[in-house]
Design a protein around this motif. Structure first.
Motif, mmCIF file in Angstrom:
data_model
loop_
_atom_site.group_PDB
_atom_site.id
_atom_site.type_symbol
_atom_site.label_atom_id
_atom_site.label_comp_id
_atom_site.label_asym_id
_atom_site.label_seq_id
_atom_site.Cartn_x
_atom_site.Cartn_y
_atom_site.Cartn_z
ATOM 1 N N CYS A 83 -6.101 4.412 2.952
ATOM 2 C CA CYS A 83 -5.745 3.958 4.300
ATOM 3 C C CYS A 83 -4.903 5.209 4.809
ATOM 4 C CB CYS A 83 -4.952 2.591 4.637
ATOM 5 S SG CYS A 83 -4.414 2.544 6.265
ATOM 6 N N HIS A 86 -3.487 5.666 7.605
ATOM 7 C CA HIS A 86 -2.247 5.144 8.553
ATOM 8 C C HIS A 86 -1.161 4.683 7.829
ATOM 9 C CE1 HIS A 86 -5.459 4.876 11.656
ATOM 10 N NE2 HIS A 86 -6.004 4.172 10.791
ATOM 11 N N MET A 87 -1.310 4.344 6.338
ATOM 12 C CA MET A 87 -0.415 3.871 5.360
ATOM 13 C C MET A 87 0.234 5.090 5.043
ATOM 14 S SD MET A 87 0.371 0.603 4.890
ATOM 15 C CE MET A 87 -0.548 -1.033 5.510
ATOM 16 N N ASN A 105 -2.647 -7.853 12.440
ATOM 17 C CA ASN A 105 -2.944 -6.545 12.168
ATOM 18 C C ASN A 105 -3.425 -6.211 13.800
ATOM 19 O OD1 ASN A 105 -2.994 -7.339 9.654
ATOM 20 N ND2 ASN A 105 -4.198 -5.376 9.201
ATOM 21 N N GLU A 151 -10.238 -8.536 3.891
ATOM 22 C CA GLU A 151 -10.862 -7.963 5.082
ATOM 23 C C GLU A 151 -12.335 -7.203 4.467
ATOM 24 O OE1 GLU A 151 -8.049 -5.064 5.738
ATOM 25 O OE2 GLU A 151 -6.510 -6.672 6.579
ATOM 26 N N GLY A 154 -1.028 3.879 12.415
ATOM 27 C CA GLY A 154 -1.563 2.708 13.234
ATOM 28 C C GLY A 154 -2.609 1.877 12.226
ATOM 29 N N CYS A 155 -3.547 1.279 12.854
ATOM 30 C CA CYS A 155 -4.758 0.493 12.127
ATOM 31 C C CYS A 155 -5.968 0.306 12.970
ATOM 32 C CB CYS A 155 -3.766 -0.747 11.660
ATOM 33 S SG CYS A 155 -5.160 -2.212 11.432
ATOM 34 N N SER A 156 -6.685 0.436 12.348
ATOM 35 C CA SER A 156 -8.228 0.440 13.087
ATOM 36 C C SER A 156 -8.481 -0.998 13.804
ATOM 37 C CB SER A 156 -9.556 0.672 11.941
ATOM 38 O OG SER A 156 -9.667 -0.201 10.855
ATOM 39 N N LEU A 157 -7.785 -1.988 12.908
ATOM 40 C CA LEU A 157 -8.121 -3.375 13.609
ATOM 41 C C LEU A 157 -7.247 -3.484 14.967
ATOM 42 C CD1 LEU A 157 -7.951 -5.421 10.422
ATOM 43 C CD2 LEU A 157 -9.709 -5.562 12.000
ATOM 44 N N TYR A 184 0.873 -1.267 0.049
ATOM 45 C CA TYR A 184 0.061 -0.219 -0.058
ATOM 46 C C TYR A 184 0.877 1.155 0.047
ATOM 47 C CZ TYR A 184 -4.061 -2.985 1.527
ATOM 48 O OH TYR A 184 -5.273 -3.799 1.491
ATOM 49 N N CYS A 214 -11.657 -3.282 9.216
ATOM 50 C CA CYS A 214 -10.631 -2.382 8.545
ATOM 51 C C CYS A 214 -11.455 -1.093 8.246
ATOM 52 C CB CYS A 214 -10.019 -2.909 7.539
ATOM 53 S SG CYS A 214 -9.132 -1.760 6.281
ATOM 54 N N GLU A 215 -11.126 -0.165 8.551
ATOM 55 C CA GLU A 215 -11.808 1.042 8.122
ATOM 56 C C GLU A 215 -11.789 1.402 6.796
ATOM 57 O OE1 GLU A 215 -8.934 3.359 10.605
ATOM 58 O OE2 GLU A 215 -9.547 5.104 9.191
ATOM 59 N N VAL A 216 -10.998 0.768 6.085
ATOM 60 C CA VAL A 216 -10.830 1.138 4.600
ATOM 61 C C VAL A 216 -11.795 0.063 3.756
ATOM 62 C CG1 VAL A 216 -9.025 0.999 2.365
ATOM 63 C CG2 VAL A 216 -8.601 1.775 4.549
ATOM 64 N N HIS A 217 -11.486 -1.101 4.171
ATOM 65 C CA HIS A 217 -12.259 -2.467 3.235
ATOM 66 C C HIS A 217 -13.685 -2.379 3.908
ATOM 67 C CE1 HIS A 217 -8.095 -3.321 2.804
ATOM 68 N NE2 HIS A 217 -8.577 -3.579 1.724
ATOM 69 N N VAL A 242 2.831 -0.159 8.689
ATOM 70 C CA VAL A 242 1.946 0.521 9.823
ATOM 71 C C VAL A 242 2.727 -0.079 11.013
ATOM 72 C CG1 VAL A 242 0.170 1.163 8.627
ATOM 73 C CG2 VAL A 242 -0.040 -0.996 9.556
ATOM 74 N N PHE A 277 1.748 -2.188 13.627
ATOM 75 C CA PHE A 277 1.870 -3.509 13.847
ATOM 76 C C PHE A 277 2.908 -4.413 12.936
ATOM 77 C CE2 PHE A 277 -1.431 -3.697 10.748
ATOM 78 C CZ PHE A 277 -0.882 -4.943 9.634
HETATM 79 FE FE1 SF4 Z 1 -5.346 -1.411 9.182
HETATM 80 FE FE2 SF4 Z 1 -7.056 -1.337 7.182
HETATM 81 FE FE3 SF4 Z 1 -4.934 0.567 7.013
HETATM 82 FE FE4 SF4 Z 1 -4.497 -2.313 6.537
HETATM 83 S S1 SF4 Z 1 -5.966 -0.904 5.427
HETATM 84 S S2 SF4 Z 1 -3.462 -0.912 7.942
HETATM 85 S S3 SF4 Z 1 -6.085 -3.216 7.780
HETATM 86 S S4 SF4 Z 1 -6.740 0.257 8.585
#
Ligand code: SF4
Ligand code: 13P
Length: 337
Positions: free
Chosen positions: A293, A295-296, A146, A235, A117-120, A57, A207-210, A93, A95
């Motif tokens: 995303c 975070h990415m 994640n 996801e 970060g990551c919503s998961l 990503y 996952c807030e994206v998927h 990210v 994790f």
């Molecule tokens: Fe987390 Fe979703 Fe971003 Fe992947 S795409 S890092 S699962 S929020």
């Protein structure tokens, strides 16, 4: 930060080959800003014996121009375990950086932004897992990578989207059970249950994206682009996966395009995937839904340069938690896919 770096003849010589690869995707004016930063990152990597592990990503200038190893979460974890570099810069990210540190405790692991970060990962804590285990004694805990190190430390085995089916089948067989606790992604868990026949107790993470993709959106793509091939990340909600031609990890989706060379494709996942895969697959037309995303996207070229110059931000995992979190990761890496 790139401002004090100029596009000189030396920079051009060091980056011309890279530009040839991405020229159709990065406008020249943008490249003139990126190139000096890319050249300096690649110089610092040699000087400091560092590697950049870049997730699929990442934006194309990171993915194609400074990533030493690129891939999905599983591939990056495998690389973190085997690299002999002294420094790992995680272009991904938090994790993912923690996983690298757990697998390579003697190496310096840097992440360009601590806010990636990551919503998961933020949906569940170690205490939540202990409560689940008390509620369902005897059932193995399968934890998506994640998650934080403290959540992994409470788990029997980890999985990624690239090996989740094999991991769930393996652990259910090893424990002699027909049900597993699979956390924290409710959609991944349901998608895997549908493919394995193993029942899952899951968690309310997503996952807030998927989770934003819908089945109707896919039907609309098919109506607007007859013959289009639809690839989805697991996801996504099950009704979205059900509308897709293929579901798999980011690496599996890339593999699908490389092998099947579809005329037209839509990847139901994060925006940068299509950009990165299009570079290697000129035969395919990419229809590009764009769910970013956030975070990415905190990982930038300037951030990577800053990380290497200042050796920040160093990712540290408490030794006792790291030792407990390593066992389920190693168990996952031993599962053949
Ligand atoms: Fe987390 Fe979703 Fe971003 Fe992947 S795409 S890092 S699962 S929020
Ligand atoms: P992959 O393991 O498929 O690369 O997925 C990681 C991720 O964060 C997807 O949102």
């Amino acid at each position: 930060m790139g401002v004090e770096l100029a596009y000189t003849d030396a920079v051009a010589r060091a980056t011309d080959d890279l530009y040839a690869k991405v020229a159709n995707f990065i406008p020249k004016a943008e490249w003139l800003i990126h190139a000096p930063v890319i050249a300096e990152i690649n110089r610092l990597k040699r000087e400091k014996n560092a590697v950049v592990l870049a997730h699929n990503y990442m934006t194309p200038e990171i993915f194609h121009c400074v990533g030493d190893f690129v891939g999905d979460s599983l591939a990056l974890a495998r690389e973190a375990a085997r690299t002999d570099a002294s420094v790992i810069v995680q272009a991904g990210v938090h994790f993912m950086a923690e996983t690298s540190k757990i697998l390579s405790p003697d190496k310096t692991v840097l992440i360009p932004s601590m806010a990636a970060g990551c919503s998961l990962a933020s949906s569940i804590t170690g205490a939540d897992v202990r409560l689940l285990k008390a509620k369902y004694p005897g059932l193995p805990v399968v934890t998506y990578v994640n998650t934080s190190a403290e959540v992994k430390a409470e788990s029997d085995i980890c999985c990624t989207s690239g090996n989740a089916v094999a991991v769930v089948e393996t652990i259910a067989r090893d424990f002699g059970v027909d049900t597993v606790i699979m956390i924290p992604d409710k959609y991944l868990a349901r998608n895997v249950a549908a493919q394995t026949g193993v029942k899952v107790i899951t968690w309310e993470g997503a996952c807030e994206v998927h989770e934003r993709f819908t089945a109707q959106e896919i039907r609309d793509y098919r109506a607007a682009h007859p013959g289009i091939v639809v690839l989805a990340h697991p996801e996504c909600p099950p009704e979205v996966v059900a509308e897709a031609d293929f579901a798999g990890s980011t690496a599996a989706m890339i593999g699908y395009v490389g092998t099947h060379k579809p005329q037209r494709v839509v990847m139901i996942t994060e925006c940068s995937m299509s950009d990165n895969v299009a570079v290697e697959n000129p035969q395919t037309e990419f229809i590009r839904p764009c769910n970013l995303c956030p975070h990415m996207k905190r990982i930038t070229l300037d951030g990577i340069l800053h990380a290497l110059r200042t050796m920040t931000h160093e990712v540290v995992v408490d030794a006792a938690i790291a030792a407990r979190a390593k066992a389920p990761i190693d168990r996952m890496l031993a599962v053949k896919v």
